[in-house]
Design an enzyme around this catalytic site. Structure first.
Site, PDB file in Angstrom:
ATOM      1  N   ARG A  12       0.819  -1.219   0.000  1.00 34.34           N
ATOM      2  CA  ARG A  12       0.000   0.000   0.000  1.00 34.34           C
ATOM      3  C   ARG A  12       0.850   1.265   0.000  1.00 34.34           C
ATOM      4  O   ARG A  12       0.542   2.233  -0.684  1.00 34.34           O
ATOM      5  CB  ARG A  12      -0.959   0.001   1.188  1.00 34.34           C
ATOM      6  CG  ARG A  12      -2.038  -1.082   1.075  1.00 34.34           C
ATOM      7  CD  ARG A  12      -2.880  -1.158   2.317  1.00 34.34           C
ATOM      8  NE  ARG A  12      -2.023  -1.503   3.440  1.00 34.34           N
ATOM      9  CZ  ARG A  12      -2.325  -1.292   4.716  1.00 34.34           C
ATOM     10  NH1 ARG A  12      -3.461  -0.723   5.054  1.00 34.34           N
ATOM     11  NH2 ARG A  12      -1.508  -1.657   5.669  1.00 34.34           N
ATOM     12  N   ASN A  42      -6.032  -3.234   1.943  1.00 35.02           N
ATOM     13  CA  ASN A  42      -5.937  -4.678   2.159  1.00 35.02           C
ATOM     14  C   ASN A  42      -7.334  -5.262   2.260  1.00 35.02           C
ATOM     15  O   ASN A  42      -8.254  -4.609   2.761  1.00 35.02           O
ATOM     16  CB  ASN A  42      -5.191  -4.980   3.459  1.00 35.02           C
ATOM     17  CG  ASN A  42      -3.703  -4.749   3.356  1.00 35.02           C
ATOM     18  OD1 ASN A  42      -3.146  -4.649   2.273  1.00 35.02           O
ATOM     19  ND2 ASN A  42      -3.039  -4.667   4.491  1.00 35.02           N
TER      20      ASN A  42
END
Length: 95
Positions: free
Chosen positions: A24, A42
Site C-alpha cells: 500500500r 488490504n
C-alpha cells in the site's frame, strides 16, 4: 497520440505475497510521484484492492513501481475499467 494523455480509471485486485510487504505504501508513494489518483486497501482474503486513475503512462509507472518492489510477489491480478472520477485529488491508503 491523445490516448496517452486521456485519463482512465481501473480497478485492480492483486493476489500473492501482497500484504505486510509495503504494497500500500509503495503504491501511494508511486501514485504521488507520478501524479496518479485513487486508493488502495488490504482485503480480508489477503489480497489487495486498488483503484488507480491517471494517464496510461502514469498508470503503467505506478504498476511498474509496485512490481519493482522486491518484497512484493504478485501471482495474479484481476482488473477492470471504471468510470473516471472528475476532479479527484490525491491517493488514499485505506485501512
Amino acid at each position: 497520440m491523445l490516448k496517452k494523455w486521456k485519463k482512465q480509471r481501473n480497478y485492480y485486485r492483486f493476489y500473492g505475497e501482497v500484504q505486510a510487504v509495503g504494497f500500500r505504501f509503495t503504491a501511494a508513494a508511486a501514485a504521488e510521484e507520478y501524479g496518479a489518483t485513487g486508493w488502495v486497501r488490504n482485503e480480508a482474503d489477503e489480497s489487495v484492492s486498488m483503484e488507480l486513475q491517471g494517464t496510461e503512462k502514469q498508470i503503467r509507472s505506478v504498476l511498474g513501481a509496485i512490481e519493482g518492489n522486491s518484497y512484493i510477489r504478485i501471482d495474479r491480478v484481476e482488473s477492470k475499467p471504471l468510470a473516471v472520477i472528475k476532479n479527484e485529488r490525491g491517493f488514499e491508503v485505506k485501512f
